[in-house]
Scaffold this motif. Structure first.
Motif, short mmCIF file in Angstrom:
data_model
loop_
_atom_site.label_atom_id
_atom_site.label_comp_id
_atom_site.label_asym_id
_atom_site.label_seq_id
_atom_site.Cartn_x
_atom_site.Cartn_y
_atom_site.Cartn_z
N ASP A 26 0.88 -1.23 -0.04
CA ASP A 26 -0.08 -0.18 0.02
C ASP A 26 0.88 1.26 0.00
O ASP A 26 0.42 2.25 -0.60
CB ASP A 26 -0.80 -0.07 1.23
CG ASP A 26 -1.84 -1.05 0.96
OD1 ASP A 26 -2.31 -1.58 0.14
OD2 ASP A 26 -2.61 -1.23 2.19
N TYR A 27 1.97 1.20 0.83
CA TYR A 27 2.65 2.43 0.83
C TYR A 27 3.40 2.57 -0.72
O TYR A 27 3.63 3.71 -0.83
CB TYR A 27 3.84 2.32 2.05
CG TYR A 27 4.54 3.62 2.42
CD1 TYR A 27 5.66 3.81 1.92
CD2 TYR A 27 3.82 4.66 3.39
CE1 TYR A 27 6.46 4.98 1.94
CE2 TYR A 27 4.72 5.74 3.13
CZ TYR A 27 5.78 6.08 2.65
OH TYR A 27 6.56 6.99 3.05
N ARG A 70 2.33 1.76 -3.41
CA ARG A 70 1.61 2.19 -4.48
C ARG A 70 1.29 3.76 -4.07
O ARG A 70 1.18 4.48 -5.03
CB ARG A 70 0.27 1.54 -4.25
CG ARG A 70 -0.93 1.79 -5.17
CD ARG A 70 -2.10 0.92 -5.24
NE ARG A 70 -2.08 -0.50 -5.07
CZ ARG A 70 -1.99 -1.10 -3.98
NH1 ARG A 70 -2.73 -0.76 -2.85
NH2 ARG A 70 -1.85 -2.62 -4.00
N LYS A 71 1.07 3.95 -2.77
CA LYS A 71 0.97 5.71 -2.66
C LYS A 71 2.11 6.44 -3.03
O LYS A 71 1.92 7.52 -3.45
CB LYS A 71 0.67 5.77 -0.96
CG LYS A 71 0.35 7.18 -0.34
CD LYS A 71 0.25 7.14 1.04
CE LYS A 71 -0.06 8.67 1.43
NZ LYS A 71 -0.24 8.66 2.83
N ILE A 72 3.17 6.08 -2.70
CA ILE A 72 4.39 7.03 -3.11
C ILE A 72 4.54 6.83 -4.63
O ILE A 72 5.37 7.67 -5.40
CB ILE A 72 5.68 6.50 -2.32
CG1 ILE A 72 6.28 5.14 -2.61
CG2 ILE A 72 5.32 6.95 -0.94
CD1 ILE A 72 7.47 4.91 -2.14
N GLU A 73 4.19 5.78 -5.25
CA GLU A 73 4.30 5.78 -6.68
C GLU A 73 3.29 6.16 -7.48
O GLU A 73 3.16 6.24 -8.82
CB GLU A 73 4.55 4.15 -6.94
CG GLU A 73 5.96 3.64 -6.69
CD GLU A 73 6.03 2.20 -7.04
OE1 GLU A 73 4.91 1.56 -7.34
OE2 GLU A 73 7.26 1.84 -6.90
N GLU A 74 2.20 6.73 -6.70
CA GLU A 74 0.88 7.45 -7.09
C GLU A 74 0.13 6.70 -8.15
O GLU A 74 -0.19 7.02 -9.06
CB GLU A 74 1.05 8.68 -7.69
CG GLU A 74 1.59 9.87 -6.90
CD GLU A 74 1.92 10.99 -7.22
OE1 GLU A 74 2.21 11.96 -6.82
OE2 GLU A 74 1.55 11.27 -8.60
N SER A 75 0.01 5.20 -7.98
CA SER A 75 -0.68 4.48 -8.75
C SER A 75 -2.06 3.81 -7.75
O SER A 75 -1.65 2.82 -7.25
CB SER A 75 0.16 3.34 -9.53
OG SER A 75 0.27 2.00 -8.83
N TYR A 76 -2.83 4.47 -7.50
CA TYR A 76 -3.78 4.14 -6.44
C TYR A 76 -4.64 2.95 -6.94
O TYR A 76 -5.55 2.52 -6.22
CB TYR A 76 -4.57 5.15 -6.26
CG TYR A 76 -3.82 6.22 -5.50
CD1 TYR A 76 -3.36 7.38 -6.05
CD2 TYR A 76 -3.29 6.15 -4.19
CE1 TYR A 76 -2.58 8.27 -5.43
CE2 TYR A 76 -2.54 7.07 -3.18
CZ TYR A 76 -2.23 8.07 -3.94
OH TYR A 76 -1.07 8.98 -3.27
N GLU A 77 -5.07 2.87 -8.29
CA GLU A 77 -6.03 1.92 -8.94
C GLU A 77 -5.23 0.85 -9.28
O GLU A 77 -4.22 0.60 -9.90
CB GLU A 77 -6.65 2.31 -10.00
CG GLU A 77 -7.47 3.57 -9.63
CD GLU A 77 -8.30 4.15 -10.97
OE1 GLU A 77 -8.69 3.22 -11.66
OE2 GLU A 77 -8.74 5.38 -10.80
#
Length: 92
Positions: free
Chosen positions: A34-35, A37-44
């Protein structure tokens, strides 16, 4: 699958030991995914992509775990969230 070592405060460790039914490595793995994904800005992400990221072992654990375990965890999480929300409203 590679392994990592995680250091946590003793107080947290003792609390974790009270919940032996929880697979803490899976909790940590999900938090890391999750983290990232958040820092890579790929939320979907699709469920299948997430399962692939979490690994075959995680998918196997999900498939082998009795539904009652998930229901119990969900109910506990829902109760804790209700308590948290109640405390927030009380403080306001």
């Amino acid at each position: 699958m590679p392994n990592i070592t995680l250091s946590i405060p003793e107080e947290i460790y003792l609390k974790m030991k009270k919940h032996r039914e929880i697979k803490w490595s899976e909790v940590a793995r999900k938090a890391i995914v999750d983290y990232l994904r958040k820092i890579e800005e790929s939320y979907e992400i699709s469920s299948e992509e997430l399962l692939k990221e979490l690994g075959k072992e995680f998918k196997k654990d999900i498939e082998e775990t009795d539904l009652e375990v998930y229901e119990k965890g969900y109910k506990k999480m829902r109760e804790e969230e209700w308590k948290r929300q109640s405390m927030i409203q009380t403080r306001s």
